[in-house]
Design an enzyme around this catalytic site. Structure first.
Site, short mmCIF file in Angstrom:
data_model
loop_
_atom_site.label_atom_id
_atom_site.label_comp_id
_atom_site.label_asym_id
_atom_site.label_seq_id
_atom_site.Cartn_x
_atom_site.Cartn_y
_atom_site.Cartn_z
N LYS A 70 0.84 -1.22 0.00
CA LYS A 70 0.00 0.00 0.00
C LYS A 70 0.86 1.26 0.00
O LYS A 70 0.65 2.18 -0.77
CB LYS A 70 -0.92 0.05 1.23
CG LYS A 70 -2.01 -1.01 1.26
CD LYS A 70 -3.05 -0.71 2.34
CE LYS A 70 -2.50 -0.68 3.76
NZ LYS A 70 -2.10 -1.99 4.31
N ARG B 8 -10.71 0.26 7.44
CA ARG B 8 -10.20 -1.06 7.84
C ARG B 8 -11.35 -1.98 8.25
O ARG B 8 -11.11 -3.14 8.57
CB ARG B 8 -9.29 -0.93 9.06
CG ARG B 8 -7.88 -0.41 8.84
CD ARG B 8 -6.97 -1.39 8.15
NE ARG B 8 -5.67 -1.64 8.71
CZ ARG B 8 -4.61 -0.86 8.60
NH1 ARG B 8 -4.67 0.30 7.99
NH2 ARG B 8 -3.46 -1.23 9.11
N ARG C 227 11.13 -4.81 5.92
CA ARG C 227 10.69 -3.42 5.64
C ARG C 227 11.43 -2.40 6.50
O ARG C 227 11.63 -2.60 7.70
CB ARG C 227 9.18 -3.31 5.89
CG ARG C 227 8.68 -1.89 5.63
CD ARG C 227 7.23 -1.84 5.33
NE ARG C 227 6.39 -2.19 6.45
CZ ARG C 227 5.07 -2.22 6.38
NH1 ARG C 227 4.46 -1.93 5.25
NH2 ARG C 227 4.36 -2.56 7.44
N ARG D 159 9.85 -0.33 11.78
CA ARG D 159 8.67 -0.02 12.61
C ARG D 159 8.55 -1.03 13.73
O ARG D 159 8.83 -2.21 13.53
CB ARG D 159 7.41 -0.07 11.72
CG ARG D 159 7.08 1.27 11.11
CD ARG D 159 6.03 1.15 10.05
NE ARG D 159 4.84 0.39 10.48
CZ ARG D 159 3.76 0.24 9.73
NH1 ARG D 159 3.71 0.76 8.52
NH2 ARG D 159 2.73 -0.44 10.18
N ARG E 140 -1.67 -8.71 13.29
CA ARG E 140 -2.14 -7.79 12.24
C ARG E 140 -2.84 -8.54 11.12
O ARG E 140 -3.83 -8.08 10.57
CB ARG E 140 -0.96 -6.99 11.68
CG ARG E 140 -0.43 -6.00 12.68
CD ARG E 140 0.96 -5.50 12.31
NE ARG E 140 0.95 -4.61 11.18
CZ ARG E 140 2.06 -4.22 10.55
NH1 ARG E 140 3.23 -4.67 10.95
NH2 ARG E 140 1.99 -3.39 9.54
P1 AMP Z 1 -0.49 0.82 8.74
O1 AMP Z 1 0.57 1.87 8.68
O2 AMP Z 1 -1.61 1.06 7.79
O3 AMP Z 1 0.09 -0.58 8.66
O4 AMP Z 1 -1.15 0.94 10.20
C1 AMP Z 1 -0.39 0.73 11.36
C2 AMP Z 1 -1.30 0.56 12.54
O5 AMP Z 1 -2.08 1.76 12.71
C3 AMP Z 1 -2.33 -0.55 12.44
O6 AMP Z 1 -1.81 -1.82 12.80
C4 AMP Z 1 -3.40 -0.06 13.40
O7 AMP Z 1 -3.00 -0.26 14.74
C5 AMP Z 1 -3.40 1.44 13.15
N1 AMP Z 1 -4.34 1.83 12.08
C6 AMP Z 1 -4.04 2.41 10.88
N2 AMP Z 1 -5.14 2.67 10.18
C7 AMP Z 1 -6.18 2.22 10.93
C8 AMP Z 1 -7.58 2.19 10.75
N3 AMP Z 1 -8.17 2.66 9.63
N4 AMP Z 1 -8.35 1.67 11.75
C9 AMP Z 1 -7.79 1.21 12.89
N5 AMP Z 1 -6.47 1.19 13.13
C10 AMP Z 1 -5.66 1.70 12.16
#
Ligand code: AMP
Length: 216
Positions: A13, A87, A126, A161, A172
């Site tokens: 993404k 999500r 990553r 991260r 996740r």
């Molecule tokens: P990402 O960078 O998209 O992998 O998001 C990292 C973390 O942020 C996720 O594992 C969630 O804990 C939180 N997160 C990001 N976007 C959302 C969302 N739309 N709803 C809930 N948690 C989110």
């Protein structure tokens, strides 16, 4: 046009967002990035957020929607490229309401498909730039930085991260299956879901997306 990138963790993404926002002049919104920024706040709110995100669980809908709505107030609300949002179904319905109020709608939802083993390998390799957020992968030749641990684009250091490890990946991934996967039927029924094979490399993934965007 407004686009959603829908995918399991580490399916590409962020990488596709970097390419798409430049090529199509889109307004890229990553709720993960917005939440990581909010989690730096020296307060109980910031610390709680950091703990939840570090554990691999999803943040509550209320918090995500608050952070997103605040962000939308200070940005152009068209040509959106949503990365990591929605999500779950609740967030998707809220998004429809928010966009309807602005006479906007989602036009394309790209589902980036990658097998689970491949995802784990990507998660472990990553790296993200501390400065500009650019994404690299030390397990993928085409995504390695030119100099170890240094961003090609801005020269800042690259970090791993906290949630990019094998244990957290499992949580996740389960969150993805339980909460996010139902969005596939939600958007398929609306006729705006496009499946992309994101297992080969970033250029190949982008070519598939580009051929769909070019067709309309
Ligand atoms: P990402 O960078 O998209 O992998 O998001 C990292 C973390 O942020 C996720 O594992 C969630 O804990 C939180 N997160 C990001 N976007 C959302 C969302 N739309 N709803 C809930 N948690 C989110």
């Amino acid at each position: 046009m407004n686009i959603i990138l829908l995918a399991p963790p580490a399916a590409g993404k962020g990488t596709q967002s970097e390419i798409l926002k430049k090529e199509y002049n889109l307004n890229h919104i990553s709720t993960g990035d917005l939440l990581r920024e909010a989690s730096k706040e020296e307060s109980d709110f910031g610390r709680n957020l950091k703990t939840i995100m570090g554990s691999g669980n999803l943040v509550s809908d209320d918090i995500v929607l608050e952070v997103l709505t605040k962000y939308l107030l200070r940005t152009d609300n068209s040509n959106l490229l949503l990365d990591g949002f929605p999500r779950n179904i609740y967030q998707a319905e809220k998004l429809d309401e928010i966009l309807k109020d602005k006479n906007q709608e989602i036009n394309y939802v790209f589902l980036l498909n990658v097998g689970k083993d491949n995802l784990l390998n990507r998660i472990i390799g990553r790296r993200q730039c501390k400065g500009c957020g650019a994404i690299y992968n030390v397990n993928t030749d085409s995504l390695k930085p030119r100099i170890d641990s240094i961003c090609d684009k801005c020269g800042s250091s690259l970090i791993t991260r906290k949630d990019d490890n094998a244990d957290t990946f499992e949580i996740r991934y389960q969150e993805y299956l339980n909460q996010t996967e139902p969005l596939i039927s939600y958007y398929r029924e609306k006729g705006i879901l496009f499946e992309i094979d994101s297992s080969i490399n970033k250029d190949n993934t982008f070519m598939q997306i580009q051929s769909i965007l070019g067709k309309r």
